[in-house]
Design an enzyme around this catalytic site. Structure first.
Site, PDB file in Angstrom:
ATOM      1  N   HIS A 405       0.838  -1.210   0.000  1.00  0.00           N
ATOM      2  CA  HIS A 405       0.000   0.000   0.000  1.00  0.00           C
ATOM      3  C   HIS A 405       0.874   1.262   0.000  1.00  0.00           C
ATOM      4  O   HIS A 405       0.665   2.185  -0.791  1.00  0.00           O
ATOM      5  CB  HIS A 405      -0.902  -0.043   1.244  1.00  0.00           C
ATOM      6  CG  HIS A 405      -1.706   1.190   1.502  1.00  0.00           C
ATOM      7  ND1 HIS A 405      -3.056   1.273   1.221  1.00  0.00           N
ATOM      8  CD2 HIS A 405      -1.370   2.386   2.034  1.00  0.00           C
ATOM      9  CE1 HIS A 405      -3.501   2.484   1.565  1.00  0.00           C
ATOM     10  NE2 HIS A 405      -2.494   3.173   2.065  1.00  0.00           N
ATOM     11  N   GLU A 406       1.883   1.286   0.876  1.00  0.00           N
ATOM     12  CA  GLU A 406       2.731   2.496   0.974  1.00  0.00           C
ATOM     13  C   GLU A 406       3.594   2.677  -0.276  1.00  0.00           C
ATOM     14  O   GLU A 406       3.788   3.801  -0.746  1.00  0.00           O
ATOM     15  CB  GLU A 406       3.605   2.443   2.234  1.00  0.00           C
ATOM     16  CG  GLU A 406       2.846   2.387   3.559  1.00  0.00           C
ATOM     17  CD  GLU A 406       1.775   3.445   3.713  1.00  0.00           C
ATOM     18  OE1 GLU A 406       1.879   4.525   3.087  1.00  0.00           O
ATOM     19  OE2 GLU A 406       0.805   3.197   4.456  1.00  0.00           O
ATOM     20  N   HIS A 409       1.498   4.216  -2.940  1.00  0.00           N
ATOM     21  CA  HIS A 409       1.180   5.640  -2.723  1.00  0.00           C
ATOM     22  C   HIS A 409       2.075   6.559  -3.564  1.00  0.00           C
ATOM     23  O   HIS A 409       1.680   7.660  -3.915  1.00  0.00           O
ATOM     24  CB  HIS A 409       1.326   6.015  -1.247  1.00  0.00           C
ATOM     25  CG  HIS A 409       0.020   5.989  -0.506  1.00  0.00           C
ATOM     26  ND1 HIS A 409      -1.138   6.516  -1.022  1.00  0.00           N
ATOM     27  CD2 HIS A 409      -0.287   5.518   0.738  1.00  0.00           C
ATOM     28  CE1 HIS A 409      -2.122   6.351  -0.151  1.00  0.00           C
ATOM     29  NE2 HIS A 409      -1.632   5.738   0.916  1.00  0.00           N
ATOM     30  N   GLU A 467      -6.085   6.443  -1.479  1.00  0.00           N
ATOM     31  CA  GLU A 467      -5.998   5.275  -0.585  1.00  0.00           C
ATOM     32  C   GLU A 467      -6.525   4.024  -1.274  1.00  0.00           C
ATOM     33  O   GLU A 467      -5.998   2.926  -1.074  1.00  0.00           O
ATOM     34  CB  GLU A 467      -6.786   5.544   0.707  1.00  0.00           C
ATOM     35  CG  GLU A 467      -6.258   6.699   1.542  1.00  0.00           C
ATOM     36  CD  GLU A 467      -4.834   6.494   2.038  1.00  0.00           C
ATOM     37  OE1 GLU A 467      -4.393   5.323   2.147  1.00  0.00           O
ATOM     38  OE2 GLU A 467      -4.148   7.497   2.321  1.00  0.00           O
ATOM     39  N   ASP A 471      -4.541   0.654  -1.871  1.00  0.00           N
ATOM     40  CA  ASP A 471      -5.035  -0.642  -1.382  1.00  0.00           C
ATOM     41  C   ASP A 471      -5.010  -1.692  -2.486  1.00  0.00           C
ATOM     42  O   ASP A 471      -4.551  -2.829  -2.290  1.00  0.00           O
ATOM     43  CB  ASP A 471      -6.480  -0.502  -0.875  1.00  0.00           C
ATOM     44  CG  ASP A 471      -6.560  -0.017   0.570  1.00  0.00           C
ATOM     45  OD1 ASP A 471      -5.516  -0.009   1.253  1.00  0.00           O
ATOM     46  OD2 ASP A 471      -7.668   0.341   1.022  1.00  0.00           O
ATOM     47  N   HIS A 532      -9.691   7.659   3.732  1.00  0.00           N
ATOM     48  CA  HIS A 532      -9.823   6.214   3.550  1.00  0.00           C
ATOM     49  C   HIS A 532     -11.297   5.841   3.410  1.00  0.00           C
ATOM     50  O   HIS A 532     -12.157   6.452   4.027  1.00  0.00           O
ATOM     51  CB  HIS A 532      -9.270   5.447   4.761  1.00  0.00           C
ATOM     52  CG  HIS A 532      -7.803   5.642   4.981  1.00  0.00           C
ATOM     53  ND1 HIS A 532      -7.308   6.678   5.735  1.00  0.00           N
ATOM     54  CD2 HIS A 532      -6.725   4.924   4.555  1.00  0.00           C
ATOM     55  CE1 HIS A 532      -5.979   6.590   5.762  1.00  0.00           C
ATOM     56  NE2 HIS A 532      -5.606   5.552   5.050  1.00  0.00           N
ATOM     57  N   ARG A 538     -12.763  -1.277   2.110  1.00  0.00           N
ATOM     58  CA  ARG A 538     -11.339  -1.486   1.817  1.00  0.00           C
ATOM     59  C   ARG A 538     -11.103  -2.965   1.526  1.00  0.00           C
ATOM     60  O   ARG A 538     -10.168  -3.317   0.801  1.00  0.00           O
ATOM     61  CB  ARG A 538     -10.466  -1.035   3.001  1.00  0.00           C
ATOM     62  CG  ARG A 538     -10.527   0.459   3.258  1.00  0.00           C
ATOM     63  CD  ARG A 538      -9.511   0.893   4.290  1.00  0.00           C
ATOM     64  NE  ARG A 538      -8.156   0.872   3.740  1.00  0.00           N
ATOM     65  CZ  ARG A 538      -7.095   1.360   4.368  1.00  0.00           C
ATOM     66  NH1 ARG A 538      -7.238   1.908   5.584  1.00  0.00           N
ATOM     67  NH2 ARG A 538      -5.903   1.317   3.822  1.00  0.00           N
TER      68      ARG A 538
END
Length: 570
Positions: A405-406, A409, A467, A471, A532, A538
């Site tokens: 996920h990071e 980003h 986000e 995800d 989010h 999610r």
């Protein structure tokens, strides 16, 4: 501060009131100077080795402008108004005067909210990057004494030629007109109300009960958090580096760092493979993307400097705290942290500076666009997210999902506006840029069509797109990385007593980290002001976009988790 007019009544002398002078008093005594215009010092997005002054729209008293623009018809705004009135009465105002004057103050804040740029329009960094000097700001808004504004709030005086990023010039222009026509009493009442609002948490029980009634409407929490929790929250926010030093010295398991780094390497490799595979990128943009992905710097656990008590103490060198004055301690901390941030203006912005990665005692993870770095603090490497002794399918599903996920980003709708060096530079060829937007539009529409059953509100697909993109890409990368790990190390054993395969347990572990229960009020708050999607989406949104999930569980074609139309950016 010159007195709160609603409480002072006829004794309040408006002839001496000057909003700028009052703002300077706020700054001096530890109250926010950001209630009318937001002033900060930040790395320059387009030359991030330097710091620059930033002027933005204000921080409002409610969690988001979207509450205020609904006016008193919204239950949250009505509760906020009651809090304003009850606070004034508790300090000695008559209820009649409080109701009348606080309504005027509320309407003033609603005007500020209406002037402010909505969150949806703040995702384009270039739109917010309007560099001007003081002389040019005077032309934009001639009624404000900008020299005084900047020089009395900042630590170092600045010349008229000083560059300033003005995020929303239109707000500054409208504010300039408003400030010359607003009644002094209304403005003073609003400003002093914001002092009261910032003081509740440090005052006695009768005050905390007042704010609790408001919090119940906004968050659904019917009672105050226990004292230990409030104390930990305050420490995490204000003395985070000192707290992290204690945490890592006493509680962090050192071996977590090494195995997490192995996971980062596997997931990072999968992202690079995905960049090679996506068919909508041209070769030039693909090469730049690979270059950016290749230079992402990971920070795991904590910086070693946290173990050096002297280095930690140096950070707090100019801070004075005493053991018997909680209120003043908080105010001192506020002044000190503003001075510390503003004091960076003439200092270089050093990438990798340990102090930026020192708040390790938090359960969170970050991507930093300006550093092109990913960070997994010590606090998240535990619990549902990670445990060294668990099978890897559980760890890759949980913390692996977060790692992916990071990384992603850096390539979502906001992260992609920065290059490998962390500067706001457009490195996309026009055709590929257009294709990215259409891929992102699919995600925006998919999540924007979800309705939260608990309150009937729709998710904001625009505000949550970053986000959601992270995800979707992150989970895909983590699953592929786990499969690669198995190829290198061999299959893992099943969990005893369960019929699920390791692949199925990967997905269950990934879903499990978002397992939670929210009050309807908190869900409303998160939908209106959060970036989010609510937790269940999610999981549902992301998993239904990945054919690998359907394969693991043999979901029938056209069932909710195996739809024909899927969205995918990375």
């Amino acid at each position: 501060m010159g007195g709160w007019p609603v409480v002072e009544g006829e004794l309040w002398d408006g002839s001496n009131f000057d909003w700028l002078e009052t703002l300077f008093k706020f700054r001096k005594h530890g109250y926010s100077h950001d209630i009318l215009l937001d002033l900060s010092v930040t790395p320059d997005y387009r030359n991030n080795s330097h710091h620059i002054v930033d002027l933005d729209q204000p921080v409002l008293g409610m969690p988001d402008r979207s509450y205020l623009i609904k006016g008193l018809n919204d239950s949250g705004v009505a509760a906020y108004y009651r809090l304003m009135v009850d606070s004034a009465v508790l300090l000695g105002a008559t209820r009649e005067a409080a109701e009348e004057q606080m309504l005027e103050s509320l309407n003033f804040e609603i005007t500020l909210a209406n002037f402010s740029l909505p969150r949806e329009e703040r995702r384009n960094i270039s739109k917010l990057y309007n560099k001007m000097n003081i002389t040019e700001i005077y032309k934009l808004a001639p009624s404000v004494n900008w020299r005084e504004f900047f020089n009395k709030l900042l630590v170092d005086p600045i010349p008229d030629s000083e560059p300033v990023i003005v995020d929303v010039p239109e707000f500054v222009k409208k504010f300039d007109d408003l400030i010359t026509t607003i009644d002094k009493r209304v403005l003073a009442n609003y400003m002093l109300w914001r002092v009261v609002l910032q003081s509740f948490a440090m005052l006695s029980k009768s005050w905390r009960e007042l704010v609790q009634d408001y919090n119940t409407v906004i968050t659904g929490k019917t009672r105050e958090s226990p004292r230990w929790e409030k104390c930990m929250g305050t420490l995490t926010g204000s003395l985070g580096v000192a707290l992290a030093s204690l945490y890592v010295r006493n509680h962090f398991k050192e071996e977590s760092k090494e195995s997490s780094l192995e996971m980062v390497n596997y997931i990072h490799k999968e992202f690079l493979k995905i960049l090679d595979e996506v068919d909508w990128m041209d070769d030039k943009t693909r090469e730049r993307a690979k270059e950016k992905a290749g230079t992402i710097q990971p920070y795991i656990g904590y910086p070693d400097e946290l173990l050096n008590v002297d280095k930690v103490a140096d950070i707090y060198e100019n801070l004075t705290l005493t053991s018997n004055d909680y209120f003043q301690n908080v105010q001192n901390l506020r002044v000190w942290s503003t001075d510390y941030a503003f004091g960076q203006l003439r200092k270089p912005n050093k990438k990798g500076d340990w102090k930026k990665h020192a708040r390790a005692a938090v359960v969170n993870a970050y991507y930093n666009s300006l550093e092109n770095s990913i960070e997994f603090p010590a606090g998240i490497l535990q619990g549902a997210f990670y445990e060294k002794d668990r099978p890897n399918y559980l760890n890759y599903g949980a913390i692996g999902f977060v790692i992916g996920h990071e990384i992603t980003h850096g390539f979502d709708d906001r992260g992609r506006q920065f290059d490998k060096d962390g500067n706001n530079v457009n490195w996309w060829e026009p055709e590929t840029d257009f294709k990215f937007r259409s891929k992102a539009k699919c995600i925006i529409e998919q999540y924007g069509n979800y309705t939260v059953p608990e309150n009937g509100l729709q998710i904001n697909g625009i505000n949550t797109q970053g986000e959601n993109i992270a995800d979707n890409g992150g989970l895909k990368e983590a699953y592929r990385a786990y499969r690669s790990w198995v190829k290198d190390h061999g299959p893992e054993r099943y969990l005893p007593g369960l019929k699920y395969t390791p692949e199925q347990l990967f997905w269950i572990s990934a879903a499990n980290v978002w397992c939670g229960k929210y009050r309807p009020e908190v869900l409303k708050l998160r939908i209106l002001s959060g970036s989010h999607s609510p937790s269940q989406f999610r999981v549902i949104g992301t998993f239904s976009n990945l054919p690998e999930f359907s394969e693991s569980f043999n979901c029938p074609v056209d069932s909710p988790m195996n739809p024909q139309k899927r969205c995918s950016v990375w």
